[in-house]
Design a protein around this motif. Structure first.
Motif, mmCIF file in Angstrom:
data_model
loop_
_atom_site.group_PDB
_atom_site.id
_atom_site.type_symbol
_atom_site.label_atom_id
_atom_site.label_comp_id
_atom_site.label_asym_id
_atom_site.label_seq_id
_atom_site.Cartn_x
_atom_site.Cartn_y
_atom_site.Cartn_z
ATOM 1 N N CYS A 55 47.827 27.669 37.174
ATOM 2 C CA CYS A 55 47.013 27.064 38.225
ATOM 3 C C CYS A 55 46.477 28.070 39.241
ATOM 4 C CB CYS A 55 47.822 25.994 38.964
ATOM 5 S SG CYS A 55 48.172 24.539 37.940
ATOM 6 N N ALA A 56 47.066 29.253 39.306
ATOM 7 C CA ALA A 56 46.609 30.234 40.301
ATOM 8 C C ALA A 56 47.083 31.631 39.895
ATOM 9 C CB ALA A 56 47.140 29.897 41.690
ATOM 10 N N LEU A 57 46.271 32.607 40.258
ATOM 11 C CA LEU A 57 46.653 34.011 40.124
ATOM 12 C C LEU A 57 46.768 34.624 41.507
ATOM 13 C CD1 LEU A 57 44.335 35.132 37.189
ATOM 14 C CD2 LEU A 57 46.838 34.998 37.120
ATOM 15 N N PHE A 58 47.632 35.624 41.627
ATOM 16 C CA PHE A 58 47.835 36.343 42.884
ATOM 17 C C PHE A 58 47.789 37.842 42.577
ATOM 18 C CE2 PHE A 58 49.919 32.288 43.145
ATOM 19 C CZ PHE A 58 49.702 31.837 44.438
ATOM 20 N N SER A 59 47.263 38.623 43.510
ATOM 21 C CA SER A 59 47.223 40.076 43.322
ATOM 22 C C SER A 59 47.867 40.762 44.511
ATOM 23 C CB SER A 59 45.779 40.558 43.151
ATOM 24 O OG SER A 59 45.020 40.330 44.327
ATOM 25 N N PRO A 60 48.472 41.950 44.283
ATOM 26 C CA PRO A 60 49.077 42.725 45.364
ATOM 27 C C PRO A 60 48.055 43.672 45.990
ATOM 28 C CG PRO A 60 49.542 43.802 43.304
ATOM 29 C CD PRO A 60 48.694 42.586 42.970
ATOM 30 N N THR A 104 49.898 23.825 44.369
ATOM 31 C CA THR A 104 49.673 23.269 43.028
ATOM 32 C C THR A 104 50.661 23.769 41.984
ATOM 33 O OG1 THR A 104 48.109 25.034 42.460
ATOM 34 C CG2 THR A 104 47.206 23.041 43.501
ATOM 35 N N ILE A 105 51.604 24.648 42.377
ATOM 36 C CA ILE A 105 52.483 25.246 41.363
ATOM 37 C C ILE A 105 53.938 24.833 41.581
ATOM 38 C CG2 ILE A 105 50.915 27.212 41.179
ATOM 39 C CD1 ILE A 105 53.072 28.912 42.562
ATOM 40 N N ASP A 106 54.702 24.905 40.494
ATOM 41 C CA ASP A 106 56.149 24.681 40.548
ATOM 42 C C ASP A 106 56.905 26.019 40.513
ATOM 43 O OD1 ASP A 106 55.904 21.740 40.226
ATOM 44 O OD2 ASP A 106 55.148 22.305 38.240
#
Length: 369
Positions: A55-60, A104-106
């Motif tokens: 549902c989502a990506l994250f970047s550092p 939106t995430i578990d």
């Protein structure tokens, strides 16, 4: 010799899917170095192996592609990514996932390659994720990777609490010998975080192994660590970020040479003859950075050539070089002022080294006659 029996957390996850990815929704914190040994991105590996919904990506820091340079050069968010989900930057106006980002995430899956040095920000992005997921009652699943510097040798002082910042949130030495998963376990205990933390450890990694013995491909985890050997010198060379000396940014060998226009490379080389560092050779050089400190100016300095990686100890070596430069060119050598990595009060060298002790010691040196 390469280790064919080593399996990263990502590869273990692919082969034996944990319960937290067998259903529900997940987000993934990754960048371009989040690959398996065939250079498949973690996002693709997980989408192919897991029935759970991404549902989502994250970047550092540096962004998902490692495009941005260092020190508060932020990355924007994207409503759409190539994988059809939002891409949130955790090096932006926020360095911690917001409640909205996690809504939106578990499960938040984390797969990042660390470089074994306290001030590398990825560990502290992970700690911030633990805090946010504790607040929002989300599971954190870390797909662990080997420390490229091995898991036995430590270097440098332990961070003092009053000097904590985004380049250090726990009392660990500069070269810490930990994996990101081990730092996460330590953070959960030290910070008393009530978070469901799951870690898929690396299988088959021996703590004496450095990256060149893992059999894994090196993909630059940030733009100025293009080869794994650069990480050997990073624990010491990163101190230069608190000075007016170039650490080689803007050259083809960042963190493997240093200098400034005011340095005579042969005079410095002569001053350093007594050091006799093990595992490497020092070489007087001139270079011209194409960006960052001393852009387009000819710099004199020293380059480092690796002879035996397992013997390299960069922290004390760089301290000795800083002291030599301070003795030889006292009116030209300078400490840089804040801000640095969102710390706007303390000197950058102090939060880098972990206290004010190093700065005061070098400032107290007598000049060479």
């Amino acid at each position: 010799m390469a280790n064919s029996q080593l399996f990263t957390g990502l590869e273990r996850c692919r082969d034996h899917l944990p319960a937290s990815l067998q259903s529900g929704n997940y987000g993934l914190l990754m960048n371009q170095a989040s690959v398996d040994r065939d250079w498949n991105y973690a996002v693709d590996v997980l989408r192919e192996s897991s029935p759970a919904k991404l549902c989502a990506l994250f970047s550092p820091q540096h962004g998902i592609w490692g495009e941005e340079q260092a020190n508060m050069i932020e990355t924007e968010h994207f409503r759409e990514s190539p994988w059809g989900v939002p891409l949130y930057s955790l090096y932006s106006e926020t360095r911690m996932p917001t409640d909205e980002m996690l809504a939106t995430i578990d499960t938040l899956v984390i797969d990042l390659q660390d470089v074994g040095t306290r001030v590398y920000t990825y560990a502290w992005t992970v700690v911030n994720c633990l805090k946010a997921c504790a607040r929002n009652q989300k599971t954190v699943l870390i797909l662990d990777r080997p420390n490229p510097l091995g898991g036995q040798i430590v270097e440098g002082p332990i961070l003092q609490r009053e000097f904590e910042s985004f380049v250090g949130m726990l009392p660990i030495p500069m070269r810490h010998a930990l994996t990101l998963g081990e730092i996460a376990r330590m953070a959960r205990g030290e910070l008393q975080l009530d978070v469901d933390l799951q870690i898929l450890d690396v299988v088959g990694w021996k703590r004496e192994q450095m990256f060149d013995h893992t059999g894994l491909p090196w993909t630059a985890p940030s733009p100025n660590l293009p080869r794994w050997e650069s990480s050997l010198f990073y624990p010491g060379m990163v101190l230069l970020e608190g000075t007016n000396l170039s650490e080689g940014r803007g050259t083809t060998t960042p963190f493997q040479l240093l200098g400034a226009p005011f340095i005579d490379p042969f005079a410095l080389d002569e001053e350093l003859k007594s050091l006799e560092p093990v595992g490497l050779r020092l070489r007087p050089v001139r270079f011209r950075p194409t960006f960052d400190k001393w852009k387009d100016q000819s710099c004199g300095g020293i380059a480092f050539e690796v002879v035996e990686p397992s013997e390299v100890r960069s922290y004390q070596l760089i301290v000795e070089i800083l002291m030599a430069i301070k003795r030889l060119w006292p009116s030209s050598f300078e400490w840089l002022p804040p801000p640095y990595e969102y710390e706007r009060r303390r000197m950058p060298i102090d939060i880098l080294s972990g206290s004010e002790e190093l700065r005061l010691r070098i400032d107290g040196l007598p000049n060479s006659s």
